[in-house]
Motif scaffolding. Structure first.
Motif: not given
Length: 552
Positions: A65-67, A71-73, A341-343
Motif C-alpha cells: 500500500p505504501g508504494h 504513486l498517487r502522491s 499486500l494491497e488487493r
C-alpha cells in the motif's frame, strides 16, 4: 593499552517490534513439540512449499500500500511534470489490472529470491531449500509467469530451464528463544538487477562535497531502463564487497528501515535519514523524472553507513523498480503468515482522464509505409507523447544476434525489419482469453551495438523500448534517418490487456519468449526520445550539471 571487553552486536540490528501487517496463509503443517525439556516448533516441508508458492504469486500481482500511495502522491503534486503524472497514473492502472491475479504486473517475472532466518527451536528436517524451491517451481508452472533462467550447457552454450529455477535461496540462523522462521521473498527482474553497482572507493570520498559529486554522476548513469520511479538504496562501507551489495539489496526492499540512526563503538550499521533527504532532493533536480522528464526519478532513498576495513570504502547502489516485488513472511506457533499486500489498488486511482495528465498526444498509424511513419515522426520534437496503432515486430537480444549472423553471411535484412517498427520485448505466458501475456519493454541499451549496422542495411528505423540509448545510436539515427521511441517501463499487464490485439511467431519459435513475434497494437503509448536530427532527450539529463554539496 587497555584490553577491550567483548561486546557483541548485530551489524544490521532490527527493532524488537515488527509493525508489518500479515495475513494467515495456513495453520496446517505447524505444531509445537517437546524434547529434552524444551519446546520446539516443527514445520512440515509442505508448509514451506505452500508459503513459497503463495508468496511468489502475491508479489507478481500485488504491491505494498505504501508504494501505491507514493504513486498517487505524484499525481497530486502540483510540481510534478505532466509526464510524471502520466507515468504514475499508468502504473496505478497497471497495478489494478495485475491485482486480478491473471496478468503479472511486469513481463519480466524475475529471479526468485528467498531469504530466511530461523531460530534453533524450529525443526524442519533439513530440506528447507528443496521445499522452498518446489514452491517457486509450482508458482512459475501454474501462473502466467515468464521463464528467464538460463542454464549453461557449456561455457558458450545455454538453454532456458523452462521452470525459472534455480532460485536464489539463502537460509540463516537467528538468535532468540521464541520459535520463529522469518522470510523475505523477492522477484528481481533483469532491469533493476542490472542497475546494481559496486564501487571500490577510498576513504577520501568521506567528505560531503566529494560524496555529492560522486553520487550525482553515478545516480544519473542509472538512467531509466530499470523503470523509475525508484526506491533507491546507497550503502557506504562494509566488511566486504559482498556484504555491501547484500545490504544494498535489502535496503532497496525497505527491509532495513528500522536500523538505528546513531552509531556506536561496537560497529553496527546506521541509517542516515538526513542524507536520504539530501540525496532525494538531488535526484529531483536531475530532470529525468518518472522516465520522461520531471521530478520523480525516485520515490524515496535509503542511505546506510556500515563499518569497514580501514583501507577500503566499498559503495553499493541498488534500486527497486516500479515492479516493487517483495513481501515479508513468517512461520510461528500460530501458523504460516505472509505480508498483507494491497488487493484493491484501484482505490489509489484519481478520477481524472489521461488528457489531464500529459501534453497532447500524436496518433501514428503503423499500417502506412515506413517512409511515411518516419516522415510523421520527423515533425515531432523529442518528449512528444505518441499513440501507436498497427503492426510491430518484437525482437530482442538473441533474435538480433541471429539477424546479425544472416547479414554476416551476405543475406539481406528481413523484410519485417524493413517494413515495421521493432519493439524490444519478450512476453510472459498468454492467459486464456487474451491475445498475449504481460508485454512490457525490455532495456534498449542491450541492442545498441546492432543499430548502425541494421539501419545501414535498411531496417530497424523505428525502435521502441525503455531506457536511454548510447551516443552510437543517436549518431546512427542522425545518419540514417532513424528514431527511438521510449515506452513506459512497468505497465506490462496494461499493455497486454489494453494495447495488444494479436500475436504470432514469425521466426525462431524455439527461442520461446526471445523469438521474433509480430503483434498488432492499438493506442500503444510512447514518447519520442531520439529523432533523425540527432536530438536525444536523455543527453542533457544524464550529464552531471548540478553544484550540490551535502551537509555533514
Amino acid at each position: 593499552m587497555t584490553t577491550p571487553e567483548f561486546d557483541f552486536t548485530e551489524v544490521l540490528p532490527h527493532a524488537a517490534e515488527d509493525t508489518t501487517e500479515y495475513r494467515l496463509v495456513s495453520e496446517d503443517g505447524v505444531r509445537l513439540v517437546e524434547a529434552a525439556g524444551r519446546r520446539f516448533l516443527e514445520v512440515d516441508p509442505e508448509a514451506l512449499t505452500l508459503l513459497a508458492r503463495t508468496a511468489i504469486g502475491d508479489i507478481q500481482h500485488l504491491l505494498r500500500p505504501g508504494h501505491l500511495a507514493q504513486l498517487r502522491s505524484i499525481i497530486e503534486d502540483p510540481e510534478a511534470s505532466g509526464n510524471d503524472r502520466y507515468v504514475a497514473t499508468d502504473l496505478l492502472r497497471n497495478a489494478a489490472i495485475a491485482a486480478g491475479g491473471v496478468l503479472p504486473m511486469c513481463q519480466d517475472t524475475g529471479t526468485a529470491i528467498v531469504i530466511g532466518k530461523r531460530t534453533e527451536s524450529v525443526l524442519t528436517g533439513g530440506a528447507d531449500e528443496r521445499a522452498l524451491a518446489r514452491g517457486v517451481f509450482d508458482a512459475y508452472q501454474e501462473l502466467n509467469l515468464r521463464y528467464s533462467q538460463q542454464a549453461p550447457l557449456s561455457f558458450w552454450e545455454e538453454r532456458n530451464t523452462k521452470s525459472n529455477l534455480p532460485a536464489q535461496i539463502e537460509l540463516y540462523h537467528a538468535d532468540g528463544e521464541e520459535p520463529s522462521y522469518e522470510f523475505l521473498f523477492l522477484a528481481k527482474g533483469g532491469g533493476s538487477a542490472n542497475k546494481t553497482f559496486l564501487f571500490q572507493a577510498t576513504p577520501a570520498l568521506l567528505h560531503p562535497d566529494k560524496l555529492a559529486g560522486f553520487l550525482e554522476e553515478k545516480l544519473r548513469a542509472i538512467g531509466t531502463s530499470a523503470c523509475p520511479p525508484y526506491h533507491l538504496a546507497i550503502v557506504v562501507g562494509g566488511m566486504s564487497a559482498e556484504f555491501t551489495l547484500k545490504t544494498a539489496k535489502l535496503a532497496s526492499a525497505r527491509a532495513l528501515d528500522d536500523l538505528p540512526t546513531q552509531g556506536s563503538p561496537s560497529g553496527h550499521g546506521i541509517r542516515d535519514t538526513d542524507l536520504e533527504a539530501q540525496v532525494l532532493e538531488m535526484t529531483r533536480q536531475f530532470g529525468i523524472g518518472a522516465q520522461f522528464g520531471g521530478k520523480y526519478f525516485c520515490h524515496d532513498v535509503r542511505v546506510i553507513r556500515l563499518p569497514r576495513h580501514g583501507a577500503s570504502l566499498p559503495i553499493g547502489i541498488a534500486v527497486s523498480c516500479s515492479a516493487d516485488r517483495q513481501a515479508k513472511a513468517k512461520i510461528t506457533r500460530d501458523g504460516v503468515f505472509l505480508e498483507q499486500l494491497e488487493r484493491d489498488p484501484a482505490r489509489f486511482l484519481p478520477e481524472v482522464g489521461s488528457e489531464e495528465l500529459s501534453a497532447d498526444v500524436v496518433h501514428i498509424d503503423l499500417n502506412q509505409p515506413m517512409s511515411d511513419i518516419r516522415a510523421q515522426l520527423s515533425e515531432l520534437p523529442v518528449k512528444t507523447r505518441v499513440s501507436l496503432s498497427g503492426p510491430m515486430i518484437v525482437a530482442r537480444d538473441i533474435a538480433h544476434a541471429k539477424i546479425a549472423e544472416r547479414l554476416d553471411a551476405g543475406e539481406p535484412m528481413p523484410d519485417y525489419f524493413r517494413d515495421h517498427p521493432v519493439y524490444y520485448a519478450g512476453p510472459a505466458k498468454t492467459p486464456e482469453g487474451y491475445a498475449s501475456g504481460s508485454f512490457g519493454p525490455t532495456t534498449a541499451g542491450r541492442m545498441d551495438s546492432y543499430v548502425d549496422r541494421f539501419q545501414a542495411a535498411g531496417g530497424s528505423f523505428v525502435m521502441l523500448a525503455k531506457g536511454n540509448r548510447s551516443k552510437q545510436v543517436v549518431d546512427a539515427c542522425a545518419e540514417h534517418g532513424g528514431f527511438y521511441l521510449g515506452s513506459i517501463g512497468g505497465p506490462a499487464a496494461k499493455i497486454a490487456q489494453d494495447c495488444v490485439t494479436a500475436l504470432e511467431v514469425l521466426e525462431y519459435p524455439e527461442l520461446g519468449m526471445e523469438a521474433v513475434w509480430k503483434i498488432q497494437v492499438e493506442n500503444f503509448p510512447a514518447f519520442v526520445v531520439v529523432d533523425d536530427k540527432g536530438n536525444d532527450f536523455f543527453a542533457e539529463t544524464l550529464e552531471p550539471v548540478l553544484q550540490i554539496a551535502f551537509r555533514s
